[in-house]
Design a protein around this motif. Structure first.
Motif, short mmCIF file in Angstrom:
data_model
loop_
_atom_site.label_atom_id
_atom_site.label_comp_id
_atom_site.label_asym_id
_atom_site.label_seq_id
_atom_site.Cartn_x
_atom_site.Cartn_y
_atom_site.Cartn_z
N GLY A 81 86.96 -30.02 141.00
CA GLY A 81 87.31 -30.86 139.88
C GLY A 81 86.12 -31.46 139.15
O GLY A 81 86.29 -32.18 138.16
N GLN A 82 84.91 -31.16 139.60
CA GLN A 82 83.71 -31.67 138.93
C GLN A 82 83.10 -30.55 138.08
O GLN A 82 82.85 -29.46 138.57
N TRP A 83 82.89 -30.85 136.80
CA TRP A 83 82.44 -29.85 135.85
C TRP A 83 81.23 -30.35 135.07
O TRP A 83 81.10 -31.55 134.82
N GLN A 84 80.36 -29.41 134.72
CA GLN A 84 79.27 -29.72 133.80
C GLN A 84 79.63 -29.15 132.44
O GLN A 84 79.94 -27.96 132.33
N ILE A 85 79.61 -29.99 131.44
CA ILE A 85 80.01 -29.59 130.08
C ILE A 85 78.80 -29.66 129.17
O ILE A 85 78.12 -30.70 129.11
N ARG A 86 78.54 -28.56 128.48
CA ARG A 86 77.44 -28.51 127.52
C ARG A 86 77.99 -28.16 126.15
O ARG A 86 78.85 -27.28 126.04
N TYR A 87 77.50 -28.84 125.14
CA TYR A 87 77.95 -28.52 123.78
C TYR A 87 76.94 -29.03 122.77
O TYR A 87 76.15 -29.94 123.05
N ASN A 88 76.95 -28.41 121.60
CA ASN A 88 76.07 -28.81 120.51
C ASN A 88 76.76 -29.86 119.67
O ASN A 88 77.94 -29.75 119.36
N ILE A 89 76.00 -30.88 119.27
CA ILE A 89 76.59 -31.97 118.49
C ILE A 89 75.51 -32.70 117.74
O ILE A 89 74.34 -32.69 118.14
N GLY A 90 75.86 -33.33 116.66
CA GLY A 90 74.93 -34.13 115.89
C GLY A 90 74.49 -35.35 116.67
O GLY A 90 75.24 -35.90 117.48
N GLU A 91 73.31 -35.85 116.42
CA GLU A 91 72.75 -36.97 117.19
C GLU A 91 73.56 -38.24 117.00
O GLU A 91 73.59 -39.11 117.87
N THR A 92 74.24 -38.41 115.87
CA THR A 92 74.97 -39.65 115.60
C THR A 92 76.28 -39.73 116.37
O THR A 92 76.81 -40.80 116.61
N ASP A 93 76.83 -38.59 116.79
CA ASP A 93 78.13 -38.60 117.46
C ASP A 93 78.01 -38.86 118.97
O ASP A 93 78.83 -39.54 119.55
N LEU A 94 76.99 -38.30 119.57
CA LEU A 94 76.73 -38.42 120.99
C LEU A 94 77.99 -38.35 121.85
O LEU A 94 78.64 -37.33 121.91
N GLN A 95 78.35 -39.47 122.50
CA GLN A 95 79.39 -39.41 123.51
C GLN A 95 80.81 -39.49 122.97
O GLN A 95 81.75 -39.05 123.62
N ALA A 96 80.97 -40.02 121.73
CA ALA A 96 82.31 -40.32 121.22
C ALA A 96 83.22 -39.11 121.18
O ALA A 96 84.38 -39.17 121.59
N SER A 97 82.71 -37.98 120.70
CA SER A 97 83.54 -36.78 120.57
C SER A 97 84.02 -36.28 121.92
O SER A 97 85.17 -35.87 122.07
N LEU A 98 83.16 -36.31 122.93
CA LEU A 98 83.55 -35.84 124.26
C LEU A 98 84.60 -36.76 124.87
O LEU A 98 85.55 -36.32 125.51
N ASP A 99 84.43 -38.07 124.69
CA ASP A 99 85.42 -39.02 125.22
C ASP A 99 86.80 -38.74 124.64
O ASP A 99 87.80 -38.70 125.37
N GLY A 100 86.85 -38.54 123.32
CA GLY A 100 88.13 -38.29 122.68
C GLY A 100 88.76 -36.99 123.13
O GLY A 100 89.97 -36.91 123.36
N ALA A 101 87.93 -35.95 123.29
CA ALA A 101 88.45 -34.64 123.70
C ALA A 101 88.96 -34.67 125.13
O ALA A 101 90.02 -34.11 125.44
N LEU A 102 88.23 -35.34 126.03
CA LEU A 102 88.65 -35.36 127.43
C LEU A 102 89.85 -36.27 127.66
O LEU A 102 90.67 -36.00 128.54
N SER A 103 89.95 -37.35 126.90
CA SER A 103 91.08 -38.27 127.09
C SER A 103 92.41 -37.62 126.78
O SER A 103 93.42 -37.91 127.43
N SER A 104 92.42 -36.70 125.80
CA SER A 104 93.66 -35.99 125.48
C SER A 104 93.95 -34.87 126.47
O SER A 104 95.08 -34.40 126.57
N LEU A 105 92.93 -34.44 127.19
CA LEU A 105 93.11 -33.39 128.20
C LEU A 105 93.51 -33.98 129.56
O LEU A 105 94.41 -33.48 130.24
N ASP A 106 92.83 -35.08 129.95
CA ASP A 106 93.09 -35.72 131.24
C ASP A 106 92.78 -37.21 131.10
O ASP A 106 91.60 -37.60 131.11
N PRO A 107 93.81 -38.06 130.96
CA PRO A 107 93.59 -39.50 130.77
C PRO A 107 92.80 -40.15 131.90
O PRO A 107 92.17 -41.20 131.69
N SER A 108 92.80 -39.54 133.07
CA SER A 108 92.09 -40.14 134.20
C SER A 108 90.67 -39.58 134.37
O SER A 108 90.09 -39.68 135.45
#
Length: 301
Positions: A81-108
């Motif tokens: 259940g532990q995963w390493q996620i890599r993705y390209n993103i603009g410097e201004t977005d940083l963590q916000a996009s990943l938080d939103g994507a993961l919350s809709s996939l797994d709230p916990s």
């Protein structure tokens, strides 16, 4: 089975022509398609996340791509259940996009660690990697020029360039991610190619010195035949090891293993073809390796 001198000469000539064709195709692929640079060079986010154990790698990747994350790569690390996620993103977005994507996939979900690699760091890595390869070429040229007569050194250098260009051409053609592990593989390929070339060149020098009146083409063929079994054993055992790494190493080492597999095969090929045909074309002869007798002037203390 006895190898015919004429057949071996024709085989080396055909191998050299194929090598030239492959180099042209590789250069065209590099020029037209470029490389699929990895995050090591382009920058992006690397995050370790704990997710529901029912989620598979394909499910996570597909969901994150639907959330418009660019260049997503997901690897299983550590416990279940532990995963390493890599993705390209603009410097201004940083963590916000990943938080939103993961919350809709797994709230916990739980992000254990994350880091950002800026584009400037990637550019510096490209420059330093290119400088490392260039430095290796210069040092190898100096070594070969000192160790062998310049005609044999030229053949070894061109064979070395051939191997590197072929590996780069494969990555440009297939668009496999080019990252720091691939760059490390390129440096390893250079070392392996050089080893093959030195073995054959050293044998050529010995044969030429022992048969000063021999015909160049015949002596080259004799040198190849005498080192052929050693070359096959060395290349074969190394390929078996690298193939195991390719099959069992997983996605993080896939590019590294592919580059090494092609580089080893290409290094063996080019040291027999280009490494021996080119010196013959530029006038290699047995007389170039004869030790000149001392004259009376040389013998004086």
């Amino acid at each position: 089975m006895k190898i015919s001198n004429i057949n071996l000469t024709q085989t080396r000539s055909v191998m050299s022509l194929l090598s030239v064709l492959l180099i042209v195709l590789s250069v065209c692929a590099i020029s037209l398609k470029g490389f699929n640079w990895g995050q090591d060079f382009t920058g992006g986010i690397v995050a370790d996340a704990q997710l529901n154990t029912n989620l598979s790698q394909s499910m996570i990747t597909e969901h994150l791509e639907q959330e418009q994350l660019q260049g997503v790569q997901v690897f299983s690390v550590g416990s279940e259940g532990q995963w390493q996620i890599r993705y390209n993103i603009g410097e201004t977005d940083l963590q916000a996009s990943l938080d939103g994507a993961l919350s809709s996939l797994d709230p916990s979900y739980n992000i254990l660690a994350s880091s950002f690699i800026g584009p400037q760091v990637g550019l510096e890595m490209i420059e330093q990697g290119g400088l490392a390869i260039l430095t290796c070429f210069v040092l190898i040229m100096l070594y070969l020029s000192y160790r062998f007569e310049w005609r044999l050194a030229l053949g070894s250098i061109v064979a070395l360039v051939h191997d590197v260009v072929l590996v780069l051409g494969l990555f440009a053609l297939t668009q496999i991610e080019f990252n720091l592990t691939v760059l490390a593989a390129l440096l390893a390929v250079m070392g392996y190619s050089l080893n093959d070339s030195i073995i054959i060149s050293d044998r050529i020098r010995e044969v030429f010195r022992s048969k000063p009146d021999g015909e160049t083409q015949t002596l080259l063929n004799q040198s190849i035949v005498s080192t052929f079994s050693r070359t096959l054993v060395t290349s074969g055992t190394t390929l078996v090891t690298v193939s195991a790494l390719w099959l069992l190493g997983g996605p993080p080492l896939e590019g590294f293993a592919i580059a090494l597999c092609l580089g080893i095969a290409s290094g063996t090929w080019s040291s027999i073809s280009i490494g021996t045909v080119l010196p013959k074309l530029v006038g290699l002869k047995a007389e170039h390796y004869q030790i000149a007798p001392l004259t009376e002037v040389d013998a004086l203390p």
